[in-house]
Design an enzyme around this catalytic site. Structure first.
Site, PDB file in Angstrom:
ATOM      1  N   ARG A  49      37.083  43.459  38.525  1.00 15.48           N
ATOM      2  CA  ARG A  49      36.938  42.791  39.557  1.00 15.48           C
ATOM      3  C   ARG A  49      36.995  43.400  40.767  1.00 15.48           C
ATOM      4  NH1 ARG A  49      41.740  38.497  40.733  1.00 15.48           N
ATOM      5  NH2 ARG A  49      43.353  39.535  39.518  1.00 15.48           N
ATOM      6  N   SER A  76      40.001  35.642  43.819  1.00 14.67           N
ATOM      7  CA  SER A  76      40.118  35.873  42.531  1.00 14.67           C
ATOM      8  C   SER A  76      39.074  36.755  42.092  1.00 14.67           C
ATOM      9  CB  SER A  76      39.963  34.639  41.610  1.00 14.67           C
ATOM     10  OG  SER A  76      41.326  33.929  41.726  1.00 14.67           O
ATOM     11  N   GLU A 103      29.440  25.657  41.220  1.00 19.73           N
ATOM     12  CA  GLU A 103      28.707  26.765  40.592  1.00 19.73           C
ATOM     13  C   GLU A 103      27.166  26.546  40.443  1.00 19.73           C
ATOM     14  OE1 GLU A 103      33.041  26.080  39.339  1.00 19.73           O
ATOM     15  OE2 GLU A 103      31.239  24.922  39.393  1.00 19.73           O
ATOM     16  N   PHE A 129      32.976  29.765  33.830  1.00 21.40           N
ATOM     17  CA  PHE A 129      32.204  28.635  34.416  1.00 21.40           C
ATOM     18  C   PHE A 129      30.895  28.937  34.572  1.00 21.40           C
ATOM     19  CE2 PHE A 129      36.555  27.765  36.664  1.00 21.40           C
ATOM     20  CZ  PHE A 129      36.992  27.115  35.620  1.00 21.40           C
ATOM     21  N   HIS A 153      37.299  37.320  35.085  1.00 21.83           N
ATOM     22  CA  HIS A 153      38.247  36.680  34.013  1.00 21.83           C
ATOM     23  C   HIS A 153      37.367  36.618  32.676  1.00 21.83           C
ATOM     24  CE1 HIS A 153      39.997  36.329  38.104  1.00 21.83           C
ATOM     25  NE2 HIS A 153      41.043  35.778  37.585  1.00 21.83           N
ATOM     26  N   ASP A 161      46.174  31.357  31.961  1.00 23.15           N
ATOM     27  CA  ASP A 161      45.414  29.982  32.234  1.00 23.15           C
ATOM     28  C   ASP A 161      44.748  29.563  31.142  1.00 23.15           C
ATOM     29  OD1 ASP A 161      45.528  30.271  35.147  1.00 23.15           O
ATOM     30  OD2 ASP A 161      43.595  30.969  35.454  1.00 23.15           O
ATOM     31  N   ARG A 212      40.463  40.598  34.754  1.00 23.54           N
ATOM     32  CA  ARG A 212      41.307  40.108  35.873  1.00 23.54           C
ATOM     33  C   ARG A 212      42.234  41.270  35.320  1.00 23.54           C
ATOM     34  NH1 ARG A 212      46.489  36.583  34.837  1.00 23.54           N
ATOM     35  NH2 ARG A 212      47.002  36.472  37.105  1.00 23.54           N
TER      36      ARG A 212
END
Length: 360
Positions: A49, A76, A103, A129, A153, A161, A212
């Site tokens: 990322r 993030s 989203e 997501f 992620h 998480d 991540r």
């Protein structure tokens, strides 16, 4: 309008026509090559990322047709470069949009911008997501427009998480969608190559599945050629007789390389193939695919996701079911530090090496 257009300077006319034709900027290729060379020399350990942000920082300043954004996860997703400015009621010249937790709305808006023309839109959220953006992502593919989805992620590697945020089935969902490039780069070099393809595509949307956690640089020898454009390639070949081929993507490429070290130490010649984009590999001719995945050696794929979608490369393409294995996920994840999770779910170099030996 056409009369007014003829009154603006020629260079502005050409730039306008280039962006509406979705033609690449003349600086893009050289910029990507320079970044790749720098990374191969410096060999940083960074999350992909962050690698993506590094690409955007050098590309966005001259590719002013890009419009970025995130669904409330800018910090993030690492989707905002320093030059962009925020698009809001006070700044219509900004090129970065804070979409909020929307989203599907973000994805639909990006499609609208690309359909309008003159814009290359990209937006970020967590890979899990994609479920919320799914309808619009499917329409990107159906309408044949090159919207870019920055999905970070991307596995249990996100850690604490937990399983609500840890994608396991989402790579398979995206790969199952026709006319979609799904990139899962192993390091900054592959991330840069993936972005180059996404920013030059004219009819195919791209999904960038990014980590991540920090990943080591695996492309230590600089190549000007975009190897990701071939979909898969030999990252490290066998020493001695080739008995096994380990195929991996993203964060598991370094796991595959470590497994190779274990196997080579035991005299088992092992090739490691990085496969950042299955769709592009499928587009290569038979001769190239056979060169990368020849018949004979056992094949083991390793990816921190479900196996669905891997069978073609394991048991098809000259492979055999009794000489093929998979190391990955067959359940939802859990909440714990990333290294604990990879150990718990058996996605380790030793597990890959053991799988190979069980098939010999």
């Amino acid at each position: 309008w056409e009369e007014r257009f003829t009154t603006i300077p020629g260079n502005k006319q050409r730039e306008f026509q280039r962006t509406y034709a979705l033609d690449p900027h003349k600086k893009l290729s050289a910029t990507i090559k320079a970044l790749k060379k720098q990374i191969s020399e410096e060999a940083p350990k960074v999350a992909t990322r962050k690698s993506s942000e590094m690409v955007l920082e050098v590309v966005n300043p001259f590719m002013t047709e890009t419009v970025g954004g995130s669904a409330d996860l800018t910090g993030s997703n690492n989707t905002k470069s320093g030059d962009m400015g925020t698009f809001d009621i006070d700044n219509r010249g900004g090129r970065y949009i804070y979409y909020g937790i929307r989203e599907h709305g973000m994805a639909a808006a990006m499609n609208g911008m690309v359909l309008h023309g003159g814009v290359r839109a990209y937006g970020g959220t967590f890979m899990a997501f994609t479920d919320y953006a799914r309808g619009a992502m499917r329409l990107s593919a159906l309408m044949r427009i090159p919207t870019v989805y920055v999905m970070t992620h991307d596995s249990i590697g996100l850690g604490e998480d937990g399983p609500t945020h840890q994608p396991v089935e989402h790579l398979a969902i995206s790969r199952a969608t026709p006319n979609t490039y799904v990139f899962r780069p192993a390091d900054t070099v592959e991330t840069a190559e993936s972005w180059e393809i996404a920013l030059t595509s004219k009819e195919t949307p791209s999904v960038l599945a990014l980590s991540r956690q920090g990943l080591p640089t695996v492309r230590l020898e600089h190549k000007t050629k975009n190897l990701t454009a071939q979909g898969a390639y030999v990252l490290k070949d066998a020493e001695g007789k080739r008995q096994a081929i380990i195929i991996a993507t993203g964060s598991e490429v370094s796991v595959a390389l470590a497994a190779r070290d274990i196997l080579q130490a035991e005299g088992i010649g092992t090739r490691v193939v990085s496969m950042p984009c299955m769709e592009l590999f499928a587009e290569q001719d038979e001769r190239y695919r056979k060169r990368i995945l020849p018949g004979g050696p056992v094949r083991v794929a390793v990816e921190a996701a479900v196996q669905m979608g891997w069978d073609r490369w394991l048991t098809g393409e000259r492979g055999k079911a009794n000489k093929a294995g998979f190391v990955g996920m067959d359940s939802f994840g859990a909440s714990a530090p990333a290294d604990v999770l990879f150990e718990k779910f058996g996605i380790t170099a030793q597990a890959v090496a053991d799988k190979v030996k069980s098939l010999l």
